[in-house]
Design an enzyme around this catalytic site. Structure first.
Site, PDB file in Angstrom:
ATOM      1  N   GLU A 506       0.836  -1.214   0.000  1.00 10.61           N
ATOM      2  CA  GLU A 506       0.000   0.000   0.000  1.00 10.61           C
ATOM      3  C   GLU A 506       0.864   1.255   0.000  1.00 10.61           C
ATOM      4  O   GLU A 506       0.570   2.216  -0.704  1.00 10.61           O
ATOM      5  CB  GLU A 506      -0.956   0.014   1.198  1.00 10.61           C
ATOM      6  CG  GLU A 506      -1.967  -1.133   1.224  1.00 10.61           C
ATOM      7  CD  GLU A 506      -2.787  -1.267  -0.052  1.00 10.61           C
ATOM      8  OE1 GLU A 506      -2.969  -0.257  -0.764  1.00 10.61           O
ATOM      9  OE2 GLU A 506      -3.227  -2.392  -0.343  1.00 10.61           O
ATOM     10  N   ASP A 570       3.371  -5.037  -5.364  1.00  7.73           N
ATOM     11  CA  ASP A 570       3.740  -6.324  -4.752  1.00  7.73           C
ATOM     12  C   ASP A 570       5.258  -6.458  -4.666  1.00  7.73           C
ATOM     13  O   ASP A 570       5.811  -6.842  -3.622  1.00  7.73           O
ATOM     14  CB  ASP A 570       3.203  -7.502  -5.581  1.00  7.73           C
ATOM     15  CG  ASP A 570       1.716  -7.753  -5.343  1.00  7.73           C
ATOM     16  OD1 ASP A 570       1.156  -7.182  -4.389  1.00  7.73           O
ATOM     17  OD2 ASP A 570       1.117  -8.527  -6.118  1.00  7.73           O
TER      18      ASP A 570
HETATM   19 ZN   LIG Z   1      -2.727  -2.468  -4.462  1.00 13.23          ZN
END
Ligand SMILES: [Zn+2]
Length: 666
Positions: A506, A570
């Protein structure tokens, strides 16, 4: 509005799974982790957890989500059964649930609850009446023509302005109307048949319903022509066009916007974000091209479509046949209570959420999560400072932005107010429509006000996490702060690979292809130098090509561009989570546990979260609309780019989990 990057795309809600904590027995030791790490970590789970008949997908996320559903069910049943001394919230959530569960009453009422809608549509005389009907339908939550709401002004993010955006489609994305492969053509044919059946259920004779369904398809295809696809909508510049009200009127002179804005309940304003001006222009073309009778049919279709879940079984089943079975490959309808829990989470989420957090969320969870967020933010700062490709100027601004990120953990301090919302026992459809109306009014009341960061986008039982570039904050609801993401009995290695990497994911969204276009205050302002941007794009194009080569289902590959932001997050999230773990361990490598070293457990913490199964149908659908890659690719794609993985598992250079052309952005 800007689609805020979430951690995953929720396709459905919640068997009562037990809390499963990681153990090395879950690994398939017959598989070499350097050949297929995901299979090593997840194939046993996959074999033991097929997709349940009432779902299109099943993964570790869903297990967690379903545990939450049982907690909510219990809250709702208690509220529904209580007769005396109920709080205002208990009355609302209890009566809503009882009404939704009362299938007998819903059957008995038959189509009666739609009478008002159908009467109003039947009375439309000319296309001049369209704006009036759009007001009524939007207020009760029926998506016709376009969508209207509020959001941050991209260039002055603390200010909330009105927003007009694309809308009015029955299929999930504009691409569904135009793709010409065999499966898409077949799906459109079945969609038209479905619209016809729903019109027949409303009482139309088959021939008339067939004609009507064709008109609906023509209108929606026309609207879709003007709409942007999901990949384009990731670009904020393509969905931000601040116009004066009269400029909007000039785009579609036949639509009475002033009457619409007043009627729908918006406060006065002079300018707004017309997200897609071409869509509004095209909407006018479509309005002109169709007769008022066609529009009446289109409205009737959308009324029955949007209310189908709270209508009698014939409507519910037909709706499931197309949207559940055909589109998503789900075999069975979910039990009634699960559906009611899911609708109610949407309509009265905060009223339930307030009770939910009191029962489930402790101070310890919040404190440990905040400490991890701090560790991750520090690691990202260190990472930015050491990036070989970013200039000092840009680094300086990046660090300012990082320092300005605010963290929302657990639940909101300001619960949504439902005091004006009337919930009546025995009126399932009315409760749903009034909830929609209450929520639209809540959003419209914000127009012209300052952004209030205490407003959460979803209730605390949600199993997800988000970064919002317009607010420059991250949100981690109580629902996700549980195993397999976060386990208070597990060691740091597992938790940093799980929730730690998610926090990192995030955070990096603030700096990716979308987030880097917004500054520390959330304003759309590019703070990168052109040269840095070029270098960033060179690096992300590596990720785009890598993931674009992965097969999602059959011969269908992932869309490397649509999934770029999530894949970059990621990879970046895992990188900084690893850095944060190493600094937490401070050189003292803990002993092996279950035969696994700490770095090995870290990577398993990540894989563990993404074990999943899905039907071919939904895999196909998600390639078009989901910016996230499937679990297998989220795991293998990421670890194959990390030399730390190669080292942890002693992989030889020529094994599949060692990407020869390793991509690295962060
Ligand atoms: Zn995301």
């Amino acid at each position: 509005m800007l689609t805020v990057p979430a951690l995953w795309a929720q396709t459905s809600t919640p068997r009562k799974p037990a809390e499963v904590r990681f153990s090395s027995d879950m690994l398939d030791k017959s598989i070499d982790p350097c050949t297929d790490f995901y299979a090593y970590a997840c194939s046993k789970w996959q074999a033991q957890n097929p997709v349940p008949a009432d779902r299109p997908t099943w993964g570790r996320f869903n297990e967690l989500q379903e545990r939450g559903e049982y907690i909510v069910k219990d809250i709702l049943e208690k509220a529904a059964a209580k007769s005396a001394g109920r709080t205002l919230a208990e009355q609302k959530i209890g009566d809503y649930y009882a009404s939704c569960m009362d299938e007998g009453a819903i059957e008995k009422a038959s189509k009666k609850p739609l009478r008002g809608d159908l009467k109003s549509i039947a009375a439309l005389k000319s296309k001049g009446d369209l704006s009036k009907e759009a007001i009524r339908l939007h207020r009760e939550g029926t998506d016709v023509l376009f969508s209207f709401g509020s959001g941050s002004d991209f260039k002055n993010a603390s200010q909330i302005i009105a927003e007009v955006d694309q809308g009015g489609l029955g299929l999930p994305d504009r691409d569904y109307y135009f793709k010409d492969d065999e499966k898409s053509v077949e799906l459109r044919k079945k969609y038209v048949e479905h619209v016809q059946k729903m019109l027949e259920l409303l009482g139309d004779a088959p021939a008339k319903a067939a004609e009507g369904a064709k008109a609906v398809m023509d209108i929606e295809t026309g609207l879709a022509k003007g709409a942007l696809d999901q990949t384009s909508r990731r670009d904020p510049l393509k969905i931000y066009h601040k116009l004066a009200n009269q400029d909007l009127a000039a785009l579609s002179p036949g639509f009475d916007w002033n009457a619409y804005f007043t009627g729908v309940g918006a406060p006065k304003f002079d300018a707004l974000n017309v997200a897609e001006p071409d869509f509004v222009k095209q909407m006018q073309t479509v309005v002109d091209a169709h007769s008022i009778d066609d529009w009446k049919t289109y409205f009737r279709w959308h009324v029955v479509h949007s209310n189908a879940p709270v209508l009698p079984a014939a409507f519910v089943n037909e709706n499931f046949e197309f949207f559940g079975k055909t589109m998503q490959g789900t075999k069975e309808l979910r039990p009634r209570w699960k559906r009611c829990v899911s609708y109610e989470n949407g309509d009265l989420g905060d009223a339930i959420g307030e009770i939910y957090v009191n029962q489930t969320f402790g101070a310890e969870g919040k404190a440990r999560t905040l400490a991890m967020v701090d560790a991750l933010e520090k690691a990202l700062g260190d990472d930015i400072k050491s990036l070989p490709w970013m200039s000092d100027d840009t680094k300086k601004q990046a660090l300012v932005k990082l320092a300005a990120i605010t963290n929302r953990i657990g639940y909101t301090d300001k619960w949504r107010d439902y005091s004006k919302l009337e919930i009546k026992r025995g009126d399932a459809l009315g409760n749903s429509q009034r909830s929609n109306q209450n929520d639209l009014q809540r959003r419209l009341n914000k127009i012209g006000t300052k952004l209030d960061k205490r407003d959460w986008p979803y209730p605390p039982m949600t199993v997800n996490a988000t970064y919002n570039p317009l607010e420059n904050n991250i949100t981690f609801p109580a629902g996700i702060l549980q195993p397999p993401f976060y386990d208070n009995t597990a060691d740091d290695a597992m938790n940093f690979g799980g929730i730690g990497a998610v926090i990192g994911h995030e955070l990096t969204h603030g700096f990716d292809d979308q987030g880097s276009q917004f500054d520390a205050d959330g304003n759309l302002r590019d703070w990168w130098t052109a040269d840095d941007k070029k270098k960033f794009e060179e690096r992300t194009s590596c990720i785009k090509d890598q993931y674009g080569s992965f097969v999602a289902v059959d011969d269908l590959k992932l869309n490397g561009k649509l999934t770029l932001g999530e894949n970059t997050a990621d990879n970046g999230g895992m990188r900084i989570a690893y850095m944060a773990l190493m600094s937490a361990l401070a050189g003292k490598m803990p002993p092996t546990a279950g035969g696994l070293s700490a770095p090995q457990r870290f990577f398993l913490g990540w894989a563990n979260v993404w074990c999943q199964n899905r039907t071919d149908a939904i895999a196909r659908m998600l390639v078009t609309i989901d910016p996230h890659s499937p679990g297998k690719n989220r795991v293998n794609g990421t670890v194959s780019n990390m030399p730390e993985f190669r080292e942890a598992y002693h992989c030889k250079a020529d094994t599949p989990m060692v990407n020869q052309n390793a991509c690295r952005v962060w």
